[in-house]
Write a protein that holds these residues in place. Structure first.
Motif, PDB file in Angstrom:
ATOM      1  N   ARG A  14       0.921  -1.239   0.119  1.00  0.00           N
ATOM      2  CA  ARG A  14       0.178   0.064   0.054  1.00  0.00           C
ATOM      3  C   ARG A  14       0.884   1.226   0.129  1.00  0.00           C
ATOM      4  NH1 ARG A  14      -4.272   0.331   4.583  1.00  0.00           N
ATOM      5  NH2 ARG A  14      -4.317  -1.760   3.699  1.00  0.00           N
ATOM      6  N   HIS A  15       2.005   1.257   0.699  1.00  0.00           N
ATOM      7  CA  HIS A  15       2.934   2.394   0.942  1.00  0.00           C
ATOM      8  C   HIS A  15       3.366   2.587  -0.444  1.00  0.00           C
ATOM      9  CE1 HIS A  15       5.932   5.079   2.545  1.00  0.00           C
ATOM     10  NE2 HIS A  15       6.669   4.330   1.803  1.00  0.00           N
ATOM     11  N   LEU A  22      -0.751   5.530  -7.573  1.00  0.00           N
ATOM     12  CA  LEU A  22      -1.240   4.532  -8.354  1.00  0.00           C
ATOM     13  C   LEU A  22      -2.673   4.119  -7.638  1.00  0.00           C
ATOM     14  CD1 LEU A  22       1.838   2.317  -9.397  1.00  0.00           C
ATOM     15  CD2 LEU A  22       0.324   3.694 -10.948  1.00  0.00           C
ATOM     16  N   PRO A  23      -3.689   4.133  -8.548  1.00  0.00           N
ATOM     17  CA  PRO A  23      -4.927   3.711  -8.019  1.00  0.00           C
ATOM     18  C   PRO A  23      -5.155   2.054  -7.667  1.00  0.00           C
ATOM     19  CG  PRO A  23      -5.419   4.512  -9.926  1.00  0.00           C
ATOM     20  CD  PRO A  23      -3.996   4.742  -9.627  1.00  0.00           C
ATOM     21  N   LEU A  24      -5.814   1.789  -6.704  1.00  0.00           N
ATOM     22  CA  LEU A  24      -5.942   0.186  -6.830  1.00  0.00           C
ATOM     23  C   LEU A  24      -6.123  -0.460  -8.191  1.00  0.00           C
ATOM     24  CD1 LEU A  24      -8.079  -0.372  -3.438  1.00  0.00           C
ATOM     25  CD2 LEU A  24      -5.874  -1.456  -4.056  1.00  0.00           C
ATOM     26  N   ARG A  25      -6.884  -0.012  -9.010  1.00  0.00           N
ATOM     27  CA  ARG A  25      -7.400  -0.559 -10.012  1.00  0.00           C
ATOM     28  C   ARG A  25      -6.276  -0.593 -11.329  1.00  0.00           C
ATOM     29  NH1 ARG A  25      -7.668   3.310 -13.616  1.00  0.00           N
ATOM     30  NH2 ARG A  25      -8.120   5.697 -12.989  1.00  0.00           N
ATOM     31  N   VAL A  27      -2.944  -1.178 -10.221  1.00  0.00           N
ATOM     32  CA  VAL A  27      -2.102  -2.237  -9.730  1.00  0.00           C
ATOM     33  C   VAL A  27      -2.632  -3.378  -9.735  1.00  0.00           C
ATOM     34  CG1 VAL A  27      -0.773  -3.156  -7.816  1.00  0.00           C
ATOM     35  CG2 VAL A  27      -0.877  -0.534  -8.038  1.00  0.00           C
ATOM     36  N   ALA A  28      -3.860  -3.475  -9.714  1.00  0.00           N
ATOM     37  CA  ALA A  28      -4.658  -4.791  -9.761  1.00  0.00           C
ATOM     38  C   ALA A  28      -4.631  -5.178 -11.114  1.00  0.00           C
ATOM     39  CB  ALA A  28      -5.845  -4.543  -9.373  1.00  0.00           C
ATOM     40  N   ALA A  29      -4.681  -4.491 -12.094  1.00  0.00           N
ATOM     41  CA  ALA A  29      -4.513  -4.707 -13.638  1.00  0.00           C
ATOM     42  C   ALA A  29      -3.233  -5.480 -13.955  1.00  0.00           C
ATOM     43  CB  ALA A  29      -4.948  -3.610 -14.543  1.00  0.00           C
ATOM     44  N   VAL A  30      -2.216  -4.762 -13.373  1.00  0.00           N
ATOM     45  CA  VAL A  30      -0.887  -5.250 -13.574  1.00  0.00           C
ATOM     46  C   VAL A  30      -0.670  -6.923 -12.935  1.00  0.00           C
ATOM     47  CG1 VAL A  30       1.557  -5.190 -12.997  1.00  0.00           C
ATOM     48  CG2 VAL A  30       0.366  -3.006 -13.478  1.00  0.00           C
ATOM     49  N   LEU A  31      -1.333  -6.968 -11.897  1.00  0.00           N
ATOM     50  CA  LEU A  31      -1.296  -8.122 -11.330  1.00  0.00           C
ATOM     51  C   LEU A  31      -2.407  -9.529 -11.744  1.00  0.00           C
ATOM     52  CD1 LEU A  31      -1.307  -7.273  -7.642  1.00  0.00           C
ATOM     53  CD2 LEU A  31       0.657  -7.897  -9.089  1.00  0.00           C
ATOM     54  N   PHE A  60       7.186  -1.608  -8.456  1.00  0.00           N
ATOM     55  CA  PHE A  60       7.475  -0.574  -7.409  1.00  0.00           C
ATOM     56  C   PHE A  60       9.115  -0.483  -7.521  1.00  0.00           C
ATOM     57  CE2 PHE A  60       3.471  -2.215  -5.562  1.00  0.00           C
ATOM     58  CZ  PHE A  60       2.801  -0.961  -5.873  1.00  0.00           C
ATOM     59  N   GLY A  61       9.815  -1.075  -8.237  1.00  0.00           N
ATOM     60  CA  GLY A  61      11.389  -0.851  -8.256  1.00  0.00           C
ATOM     61  C   GLY A  61      11.985  -1.622  -7.247  1.00  0.00           C
TER      62      GLY A  61
END
Length: 112
Positions: A14-15, A22-25, A27-31, A60-61
């Protein structure tokens, strides 16, 4: 970014997500998961798989191995958090890991 040892895996994700705005959506799309699944991961209610960890590290590097360490250490910590002899359990488990690895190497097979 160095992973903070006292931060849970979910808090760390989350941090990082919030730090990159980045919105949840996204990051969720990447996953390739829905937003509720990612939200549960951030709340430590769902566990990521190895592929999720690799994608999160890349996004996130972060170092993949350090991110896996954060996740796996959380699993152990949550399992032992209420156990009064948790430190002793960890010491014995460390010795058992060494034993199991040496036994498997002698037999020529390292199983996980």
């Amino acid at each position: 970014m160095q992973i903070i040892q006292h931060e849970t895996f979910g808090e760390l994700i989350r941090h990082c997500r919030e730090e990159k705005n980045l919105p949840l959506r996204k990051v969720a799309a990447v996953l390739d998961v829905d937003t509720s699944t990612l939200s549960k991961m951030e709340k430590n209610l769902r566990h990521p798989n190895r592929e999720h960890i690799e994608k999160l590290a890349e996004l996130f590097g972060l170092n993949t191995e350090e991110l896996r360490l954060a996740f796996l250490s959380d699993r152990v910590a949550y399992q032992l958090a209420q156990e009064p002899i948790s430190e002793q359990v960890l010491r014995v488990a460390e010795e058992k890991i060494k034993y199991i690895r040496s036994k498997n190497i002698v037999q020529g097979v390292l199983e996980f």
